[in-house]
Structures are given as structure tokens and as C-alpha cells.
Design a protein around this motif. Sequence first.
Motif, PDB file in Angstrom:
ATOM      1  N   ARG A  46       3.921   3.783  -9.067  1.00 17.76           N
ATOM      2  CA  ARG A  46       3.196   4.267 -10.250  1.00 17.76           C
ATOM      3  C   ARG A  46       3.889   5.490 -10.845  1.00 17.76           C
ATOM      4  O   ARG A  46       4.028   5.610 -12.069  1.00 17.76           O
ATOM      5  N   LEU A  47       4.327   6.403  -9.980  1.00 22.81           N
ATOM      6  CA  LEU A  47       5.013   7.599 -10.473  1.00 22.81           C
ATOM      7  C   LEU A  47       6.345   7.257 -11.127  1.00 22.81           C
ATOM      8  O   LEU A  47       6.734   7.870 -12.133  1.00 22.81           O
ATOM      9  N   THR A  99       0.826  -1.200   0.000  1.00 19.38           N
ATOM     10  CA  THR A  99       0.000   0.000   0.000  1.00 19.38           C
ATOM     11  C   THR A  99       0.862   1.253   0.000  1.00 19.38           C
ATOM     12  O   THR A  99       0.608   2.204  -0.747  1.00 19.38           O
ATOM     13  N   ASP A 109       4.133  -6.645  -6.296  1.00 20.27           N
ATOM     14  CA  ASP A 109       3.419  -5.659  -7.110  1.00 20.27           C
ATOM     15  C   ASP A 109       4.182  -5.424  -8.404  1.00 20.27           C
ATOM     16  O   ASP A 109       5.406  -5.630  -8.470  1.00 20.27           O
ATOM     17  N   THR A 115      13.096   6.570  -5.339  1.00 22.36           N
ATOM     18  CA  THR A 115      11.806   5.930  -5.060  1.00 22.36           C
ATOM     19  C   THR A 115      11.922   5.001  -3.863  1.00 22.36           C
ATOM     20  O   THR A 115      11.041   4.976  -2.989  1.00 22.36           O
ATOM     21  N   THR A 174       2.505   1.836  -3.508  1.00 18.34           N
ATOM     22  CA  THR A 174       1.673   1.907  -4.710  1.00 18.34           C
ATOM     23  C   THR A 174       1.876   3.192  -5.504  1.00 18.34           C
ATOM     24  O   THR A 174       2.153   3.162  -6.709  1.00 18.34           O
ATOM     25  N   GLU A 175       1.738   4.336  -4.850  1.00 16.46           N
ATOM     26  CA  GLU A 175       1.844   5.607  -5.568  1.00 16.46           C
ATOM     27  C   GLU A 175       3.275   5.890  -6.032  1.00 16.46           C
ATOM     28  O   GLU A 175       3.472   6.271  -7.195  1.00 16.46           O
ATOM     29  N   PRO A 176       4.313   5.723  -5.190  1.00 12.67           N
ATOM     30  CA  PRO A 176       5.675   5.925  -5.681  1.00 12.67           C
ATOM     31  C   PRO A 176       6.020   5.019  -6.854  1.00 12.67           C
ATOM     32  O   PRO A 176       6.715   5.443  -7.791  1.00 12.67           O
ATOM     33  N   HIS A 208       5.631   5.912 -14.556  1.00 10.30           N
ATOM     34  CA  HIS A 208       5.247   7.003 -15.452  1.00 10.30           C
ATOM     35  C   HIS A 208       6.482   7.780 -15.903  1.00 10.30           C
ATOM     36  O   HIS A 208       6.567   8.213 -17.053  1.00 10.30           O
TER      37      HIS A 208
END
Length: 279
Positions: free
Chosen positions: A107-108, A100, A131, A256, A103-105, A111
Motif C-alpha cells: 500500500r505504501l 498479510t 494481491d 519494498t 499488505t502495508e508495504p 501511494h
Amino acid sequence: MTVTTGPAPGSPGRRNQSSSLRRALTVLEHIRDHAGTGRGISLTRLAEELGINKSTVLRLTTPLMEADLLVRDRETGWFRLGHGTLRLGQAYLSSLDLRTVATEPLRLLQHAVGETCHLVVYEPPDVVYIDKVENETNVRMASRVGSRVPAYRTAVGKAILAWLGEEEFRVVVAAGMPPVTPHTTTDPQRLRAELARVRREGYAIDDRENEPEVRCVAAPVFDHTDAAVGAVSVSGLTTRMTPARVREVGPMVVRTGLEISHVLGSPRARDNNGNSSGN
């Protein structure tokens, strides 16, 4: 009849309260930074280093002591963290989940680099993928969430192993280091030397060691005890992940990893400038 319950939003009273809170938190953080001494920090030094007078320090620390976030030694007058910080820390840690948090780091990162990104944990002598974030326009990697791969031949595995002890290294070597591609590292001494490089540079490289046409760059994730508990990585075909691209991506992966480590409470994550601090 009008009932007034406190300063109106934006009023001087509200702003003053906000300013005092920020200053109190600064005091708390400064005392936290001196926690490693075991003694804490004196009132005089605290006032000097923060550039405020002693009476202000005393005013700001009073509610922190009432909340057990700080204690003051009766004999020396020095301040140190109180047991209330332990309760907060335990409550925070119990709410954390690595996947959890990452997740955002992750994804960034995907990208930013446009390649497949992974998150793994270590289960000796393997790493387990928990993940994966892919770019649908690129060729998909063979990895899948839940799969296990021996640590010695992956960037994520080496990123973790570099920060573990000799015993874990021996466990991995004892499990065997058979080649799966012509580039797989099979010599324990060569692996040991590579782990030393990882500690110097902050990131590990899998140069076609696990899949013949894939390069991978990985960095460790540390928890609040400063133990390497996982790793994040970027993987891509060698036509895109050239050696020059690896050197570009490496510091991004390190940042990250440190960002995730910061949320997990790692002290080394305060050096969040692309360089992994530590031993």
C-alpha cells in the motif's frame, strides 16, 4: 497498607532494567551474526567487539542461557545460539502469511508511485497474482487477483526466476515462450541474459512484453531460507512509466521487496538500502 510490586514507571530501577534488556538483546544479536561459523564466538571477542567488560557479558548472558536462547560450550567457553531460538523461529514462521505481511508495504509503495502494485507467488511455469493495489484515478490494469501468467513474459516472473536454479529455468523454457506482443522475449538465451541483469541490478522489467502499452518493474521477495518465494511490482501505461521513470521506480520496488523479505526472515534483507544483496 501499601504493597509495592516493583519499581515505579519511570523510576531508576525500571530504567536500569530496560537498559540491561537492550544490552542483553545486543549480545544475543551479535552472537546470532556469528552463527554461520558453527562455533559461535568467544567471551573475549564478544567483550571486545561490543566494548563491554567480560563480567558484564557474563551477567547479560546468564538469563539468555536460562531461557535456552544461548548455550556456552563447556570445553571452549564459546557462546552460540540455543535451541530456544529455534522454537521462537518456528512459532514466528508458522504465524506468517505472505499476503498479510506484504499488505502495508504494498500500500505504501502504491501511494509513493501512484501506479498499480502487485504481489505474486511462483507456481511453475507461471506466476499467480495474490494481491493488487490500484490508484482509482488511473486506467485500471487488466490483471486480477487469482490470475496466472507465464513467468517468462512478466517482470514479476523474471524477478523470481533470476534467483532460482537452472532446473526452474528449463521448466519455464520447456513450457514454451510464444509471443503475445511484438516485444515479448521468445529466445531462451535472451531470457537467460536478462535474468543475469536482474541479479546485477536487483529488479526486473517487463517492457510491453505482456501487454502492448504497459511497462512493469518488479523485485523478488525472499523467505527465511533465502529462497525467492514471490515478487512485488509496479505497473503503468508507457506514457507514464517511461524508461526514466522505470529507473526511478526500480530501487523503490527493491526496497519494498527487501522490507517484506526482512519480515519473512531473509538474511539478505539486512542490506536494506535499495540494493539486493546475495549471490
